[in-house]
Design a protein around this motif. Structure first.
Motif, PDB file in Angstrom:
ATOM      1  N   LEU A 248       0.853  -1.187   0.000  1.00  0.00           N
ATOM      2  CA  LEU A 248       0.000   0.000   0.000  1.00  0.00           C
ATOM      3  C   LEU A 248       0.887   1.234   0.000  1.00  0.00           C
ATOM      4  O   LEU A 248       1.803   1.348   0.831  1.00  0.00           O
TER       5      LEU A 248
ATOM      6  N   GLN B 122       0.876   5.707  -0.964  1.00  0.00           N
ATOM      7  CA  GLN B 122       0.090   6.895  -1.305  1.00  0.00           C
ATOM      8  C   GLN B 122       0.400   7.347  -2.726  1.00  0.00           C
ATOM      9  O   GLN B 122       1.486   7.068  -3.261  1.00  0.00           O
TER      10      GLN B 122
ATOM     11  N   PRO C 299      -3.651   6.259  -8.247  1.00  0.00           N
ATOM     12  CA  PRO C 299      -4.680   5.278  -7.849  1.00  0.00           C
ATOM     13  C   PRO C 299      -5.047   4.318  -8.980  1.00  0.00           C
ATOM     14  O   PRO C 299      -5.358   3.153  -8.717  1.00  0.00           O
TER      15      PRO C 299
ATOM     16  N   THR D  75      -3.510   0.798  -9.169  1.00  0.00           N
ATOM     17  CA  THR D  75      -3.927  -0.257  -8.243  1.00  0.00           C
ATOM     18  C   THR D  75      -4.342  -1.505  -9.011  1.00  0.00           C
ATOM     19  O   THR D  75      -5.213  -1.449  -9.887  1.00  0.00           O
TER      20      THR D  75
ATOM     21  N   THR E  36      -1.565  -1.389  -4.136  1.00  0.00           N
ATOM     22  CA  THR E  36      -2.697  -0.514  -3.861  1.00  0.00           C
ATOM     23  C   THR E  36      -2.178   0.910  -3.661  1.00  0.00           C
ATOM     24  O   THR E  36      -1.302   1.136  -2.824  1.00  0.00           O
ATOM     25  N   VAL E  37      -2.717   1.825  -4.458  1.00  0.00           N
ATOM     26  CA  VAL E  37      -2.302   3.226  -4.384  1.00  0.00           C
ATOM     27  C   VAL E  37      -3.481   4.042  -3.874  1.00  0.00           C
ATOM     28  O   VAL E  37      -4.531   4.086  -4.515  1.00  0.00           O
ATOM     29  N   SER E  38      -3.303   4.667  -2.733  1.00  0.00           N
ATOM     30  CA  SER E  38      -4.373   5.462  -2.141  1.00  0.00           C
ATOM     31  C   SER E  38      -4.262   6.916  -2.589  1.00  0.00           C
ATOM     32  O   SER E  38      -3.169   7.433  -2.817  1.00  0.00           O
ATOM     33  N   SER E  39      -5.428   7.556  -2.681  1.00  0.00           N
ATOM     34  CA  SER E  39      -5.444   8.961  -3.139  1.00  0.00           C
ATOM     35  C   SER E  39      -5.297   9.927  -1.976  1.00  0.00           C
ATOM     36  O   SER E  39      -5.364   9.545  -0.824  1.00  0.00           O
TER      37      SER E  39
END
Length: 123
Positions: free
Chosen positions: A11, A13, A88, A91, A120-123
């Motif tokens: 994970l 950002q 994102p 992902t 997983t790339v979070s915004s």
């Protein structure tokens, strides 16, 4: 035949970086064309990048150009994907694959596949 194991997912950002690895065993790694593919939920598996036997020629999907770098170390039987400026939309589960033939964006050209690693790339 060759066995492939991916690692390095996780994970992160948006704007961050990850380095994926693909370790090969059971075959002569330097004889294989290698590629990275990814599959997001509900979508087809898509090409990300490929590299020839020596590592001297590399190929990228438009979505990866300028952000991702593929490389290989034949002495370590390992391929890498350095991913920078992650978004994102990146992902997905990332898969490495091996082919006898030539670098290709066509997943059906690749005979051997790893089990995948989640990015997983979070915004």
């Amino acid at each position: 035949q060759v066995q492939l194991v991916e690692s390095g997912g996780g994970l992160v950002q948006a704007g961050g970086s990850l380095r994926l690895s693909c370790a090969a065993s059971g075959g002569t790694f330097s004889r294989y064309i290698m590629g990275w593919f990814r599959q997001a939920p509900g979508k087809e598996r898509e090409f990300v990048s490929a590299i020839n036997w020596s590592g001297g020629s590399t190929y990228y999907a438009d979505s990866a150009k300028g952000r991702f770098t593929i490389s290989r170390d034949n002495a370590k039987n390992t391929m890498y994907l350095q991913m920078n400026s992650l978004k994102p939309d990146d992902t997905a589960v990332y898969y490495c694959a091996a082919s006898y033939y030539y670098p290709s964006a066509n997943r059906y050209e690749y005979k051997y596949w790893g089990q995948g690693t989640q990015v997983t790339v979070s915004s």
